[in-house]
Motif scaffolding. Structure first.
Motif, PDB file in Angstrom:
ATOM      1  N   VAL A  37     -25.556  32.110   7.915  1.00  0.00           N
ATOM      2  CA  VAL A  37     -24.849  32.060   9.206  1.00  0.00           C
ATOM      3  C   VAL A  37     -23.684  33.049   9.229  1.00  0.00           C
ATOM      4  N   VAL A  38     -22.900  33.069   8.157  1.00  0.00           N
ATOM      5  CA  VAL A  38     -21.739  33.963   8.114  1.00  0.00           C
ATOM      6  C   VAL A  38     -22.184  35.421   8.176  1.00  0.00           C
ATOM      7  N   LEU A  39     -23.215  35.782   7.415  1.00  0.00           N
ATOM      8  CA  LEU A  39     -23.683  37.167   7.433  1.00  0.00           C
ATOM      9  C   LEU A  39     -24.338  37.527   8.757  1.00  0.00           C
ATOM     10  N   ALA A  40     -25.021  36.569   9.383  1.00  0.00           N
ATOM     11  CA  ALA A  40     -25.614  36.839  10.698  1.00  0.00           C
ATOM     12  C   ALA A  40     -24.521  37.102  11.737  1.00  0.00           C
ATOM     13  N   LEU A  41     -23.468  36.303  11.700  1.00  0.00           N
ATOM     14  CA  LEU A  41     -22.360  36.523  12.640  1.00  0.00           C
ATOM     15  C   LEU A  41     -21.668  37.862  12.384  1.00  0.00           C
ATOM     16  N   ALA A  42     -21.500  38.207  11.114  1.00  0.00           N
ATOM     17  CA  ALA A  42     -20.887  39.504  10.789  1.00  0.00           C
ATOM     18  C   ALA A  42     -21.769  40.652  11.262  1.00  0.00           C
ATOM     19  N   GLY A  43     -23.069  40.515  11.108  1.00  0.00           N
ATOM     20  CA  GLY A  43     -23.986  41.553  11.568  1.00  0.00           C
ATOM     21  C   GLY A  43     -23.981  41.700  13.077  1.00  0.00           C
ATOM     22  N   VAL A  44     -23.920  40.592  13.796  1.00  0.00           N
ATOM     23  CA  VAL A  44     -23.864  40.656  15.266  1.00  0.00           C
ATOM     24  C   VAL A  44     -22.562  41.318  15.714  1.00  0.00           C
ATOM     25  N   ALA A  45     -21.462  40.939  15.077  1.00  0.00           N
ATOM     26  CA  ALA A  45     -20.172  41.548  15.431  1.00  0.00           C
ATOM     27  C   ALA A  45     -20.188  43.046  15.155  1.00  0.00           C
ATOM     28  N   ALA A  46     -20.736  43.452  14.013  1.00  0.00           N
ATOM     29  CA  ALA A  46     -20.804  44.876  13.684  1.00  0.00           C
ATOM     30  C   ALA A  46     -21.716  45.616  14.658  1.00  0.00           C
ATOM     31  N   ALA A  47     -22.824  44.988  15.046  1.00  0.00           N
ATOM     32  CA  ALA A  47     -23.739  45.618  16.001  1.00  0.00           C
ATOM     33  C   ALA A  47     -23.061  45.825  17.350  1.00  0.00           C
ATOM     34  N   LEU A  48     -22.305  44.821  17.790  1.00  0.00           N
ATOM     35  CA  LEU A  48     -21.600  44.954  19.070  1.00  0.00           C
ATOM     36  C   LEU A  48     -20.518  46.030  19.010  1.00  0.00           C
ATOM     37  N   GLY A  87     -30.766  44.018  13.469  1.00  0.00           N
ATOM     38  CA  GLY A  87     -31.947  43.600  12.711  1.00  0.00           C
ATOM     39  C   GLY A  87     -31.565  42.857  11.440  1.00  0.00           C
ATOM     40  N   GLY A  88     -30.556  43.362  10.740  1.00  0.00           N
ATOM     41  CA  GLY A  88     -30.080  42.674   9.536  1.00  0.00           C
ATOM     42  C   GLY A  88     -29.508  41.306   9.866  1.00  0.00           C
ATOM     43  N   ALA A  89     -28.827  41.206  11.004  1.00  0.00           N
ATOM     44  CA  ALA A  89     -28.290  39.908  11.431  1.00  0.00           C
ATOM     45  C   ALA A  89     -29.419  38.927  11.734  1.00  0.00           C
ATOM     46  N   ALA A  90     -30.493  39.420  12.331  1.00  0.00           N
ATOM     47  CA  ALA A  90     -31.635  38.545  12.618  1.00  0.00           C
ATOM     48  C   ALA A  90     -32.286  38.051  11.327  1.00  0.00           C
TER      49      ALA A  90
END
Length: 114
Positions: A48-59, A76-79
C-alpha cells in the motif's frame, strides 16, 4: 503468566510428559499463526505504501515536463505494488514480496528515463 503456561507447568509437575508435549506444540502453533499474521500485515502495508508513493510520483511527473514514459512507469509500478498489497492481505506473502520487488523495479526503470 498465561493460562497455557500455567497448565504446562502443572503437567510438568504431575509428571505427564504427553500433556507437556501437547502444550508445547500448541504454543508453537500459536507462534506460527502470529508470525503469519505479521507477515500478512507487513506485505500488505508495504504494498500500500509503495503504491501510494508510485501514484504520487506519477502525478508529479505527469504535471511536470517529464516524458510520458516516466509517468507511465510510475503508474504501472504503483499498480503492481497494489497487486502485491492484495496478495499480501490474502496470505500470499512470498508472491507479494516478489511482486513488490517487480513494482519497485518498474518505478526505478521509469526514473532512469527522466
Amino acid at each position: 503468566m498465561s493460562g497455557a503456561a500455567e497448565r504446562r507447568e502443572d503437567a510438568e509437575r504431575t509428571g505427564s510428559p504427553e500433556s507437556a508435549e501437547v502444550f508445547e506444540e500448541a504454543d508453537d502453533g500459536a507462534l506460527l499463526v502470529e508470525q503469519a499474521r505479521r507477515a500478512r500485515w507487513a506485505a500488505a502495508g508495504t504494498g500500500v505504501v509503495l503504491a501510494l508513493a508510485g501514484v504520487a510520483a506519477a502525478l508529479l511527473r505527469a504535471a511536470g515536463a517529464a516524458p510520458v514514459l516516466v509517468a507511465t512507469a510510475y503508474a504501472g509500478g504503483a499498480a503492481v505494488c497494489a497487486l502485491a498489497a492484495v496478495l499480501g492481505a490474502r496470505g500470499r506473502t512470498r508472491r507479494a514480496l516478489w511482486t513488490t520487488i517487480a513494482g519497485v523495479t518498474v518505478m526505478a526503470l521509469g526514473d532512469q528515463f527522466d
